[in-house]
Design a protein around this motif. Structure first.
Motif, mmCIF file in Angstrom:
data_model
loop_
_atom_site.group_PDB
_atom_site.id
_atom_site.type_symbol
_atom_site.label_atom_id
_atom_site.label_comp_id
_atom_site.label_asym_id
_atom_site.label_seq_id
_atom_site.Cartn_x
_atom_site.Cartn_y
_atom_site.Cartn_z
ATOM 1 N N ALA A 46 16.187 -4.682 19.953
ATOM 2 C CA ALA A 46 17.453 -3.941 19.927
ATOM 3 C C ALA A 46 18.397 -4.466 18.842
ATOM 4 O O ALA A 46 19.404 -3.822 18.525
ATOM 5 C CB ALA A 46 18.131 -4.026 21.293
ATOM 6 N N ASP A 47 18.059 -5.613 18.263
ATOM 7 C CA ASP A 47 18.884 -6.200 17.205
ATOM 8 C C ASP A 47 18.787 -5.339 15.943
ATOM 9 O O ASP A 47 17.728 -5.219 15.337
ATOM 10 C CB ASP A 47 18.401 -7.628 16.916
ATOM 11 C CG ASP A 47 19.190 -8.298 15.810
ATOM 12 O OD1 ASP A 47 20.199 -7.723 15.344
ATOM 13 O OD2 ASP A 47 18.785 -9.406 15.415
ATOM 14 N N THR A 48 19.896 -4.764 15.540
ATOM 15 C CA THR A 48 19.889 -3.891 14.353
ATOM 16 C C THR A 48 19.562 -4.655 13.078
ATOM 17 O O THR A 48 19.137 -4.063 12.094
ATOM 18 C CB THR A 48 21.247 -3.181 14.201
ATOM 19 O OG1 THR A 48 22.282 -4.160 14.150
ATOM 20 C CG2 THR A 48 21.484 -2.223 15.359
ATOM 21 N N GLY A 49 19.725 -5.972 13.097
ATOM 22 C CA GLY A 49 19.391 -6.781 11.930
ATOM 23 C C GLY A 49 17.903 -6.766 11.601
ATOM 24 O O GLY A 49 17.505 -7.125 10.488
ATOM 25 N N TYR A 51 16.124 -4.108 11.385
ATOM 26 C CA TYR A 51 15.776 -2.852 10.734
ATOM 27 C C TYR A 51 16.298 -2.779 9.307
ATOM 28 O O TYR A 51 16.868 -1.778 8.880
ATOM 29 C CB TYR A 51 16.249 -1.677 11.604
ATOM 30 C CG TYR A 51 15.594 -1.748 12.974
ATOM 31 C CD1 TYR A 51 14.331 -1.207 13.184
ATOM 32 C CD2 TYR A 51 16.206 -2.410 14.029
ATOM 33 C CE1 TYR A 51 13.707 -1.306 14.416
ATOM 34 C CE2 TYR A 51 15.598 -2.516 15.276
ATOM 35 C CZ TYR A 51 14.348 -1.956 15.452
ATOM 36 O OH TYR A 51 13.730 -2.068 16.682
ATOM 37 N N VAL A 52 16.084 -3.867 8.599
ATOM 38 C CA VAL A 52 16.401 -3.940 7.166
ATOM 39 C C VAL A 52 15.131 -4.416 6.469
ATOM 40 O O VAL A 52 14.289 -5.086 7.080
ATOM 41 C CB VAL A 52 17.580 -4.912 6.880
ATOM 42 C CG1 VAL A 52 18.869 -4.386 7.510
ATOM 43 C CG2 VAL A 52 17.280 -6.310 7.362
ATOM 44 N N LYS A 56 11.319 -6.956 7.749
ATOM 45 C CA LYS A 56 10.174 -6.109 8.090
ATOM 46 C C LYS A 56 9.041 -6.912 8.749
ATOM 47 O O LYS A 56 8.469 -6.467 9.750
ATOM 48 C CB LYS A 56 9.654 -5.387 6.856
ATOM 49 C CG LYS A 56 8.541 -4.420 7.186
ATOM 50 C CD LYS A 56 8.117 -3.621 5.979
ATOM 51 C CE LYS A 56 7.039 -2.628 6.380
ATOM 52 N NZ LYS A 56 6.618 -1.804 5.271
ATOM 53 N N LEU A 59 9.972 -7.778 12.283
ATOM 54 C CA LEU A 59 9.929 -6.563 13.092
ATOM 55 C C LEU A 59 8.490 -6.218 13.456
ATOM 56 O O LEU A 59 8.181 -5.940 14.613
ATOM 57 C CB LEU A 59 10.592 -5.398 12.347
ATOM 58 C CG LEU A 59 10.477 -4.022 13.004
ATOM 59 C CD1 LEU A 59 11.153 -4.025 14.370
ATOM 60 C CD2 LEU A 59 11.067 -2.952 12.096
#
Length: 95
Positions: A46-49, A51-52, A56, A59
């Motif tokens: 859920a950490d938006t960090g 999705y950069v 990758k 993620l």
């Protein structure tokens, strides 16, 4: 004497069923551990960090661990169900 024999029979039944009960307990503990890990992974994902582009690899690693944890959880649930049904069958046979 009859009461003593009943207690002995009950003890024998508990002894016969103990390995299955122990297996069920171990599977329940495994399931709980996997559920906790799945919750941790969901929180991490859920950490938006993540999705950069720079994140990758992290993620992808988390997504793979989530996939594996979900598969392990499904397997543990199936094993628990099988062991639970076996315990019920044995209890019925011994009753």
């Amino acid at each position: 004497a009859d009461r003593k024999q009943q207690r002995r029979q009950a003890a024998d039944i508990r002894k016969i069923l103990a390995p299955l009960r122990n297996r069920l307990q171990a599977l329940e503990e495994c399931h709980a551990r996997l559920e906790r890990r799945r919750t941790e992974l969901e929180a991490a994902l859920a950490d938006t960090g993540l999705y950069v582009p720079e994140a990758k690899l992290r993620l992808l690693a988390l997504l793979e661990e989530q996939r594996q944890t979900t598969a392990d959880l499904e397997a543990a649930e199936a094993q628990w169900l099988e062991a639970s049904e076996e315990l019920e069958r044995r209890q019925a046979d011994l009753a």
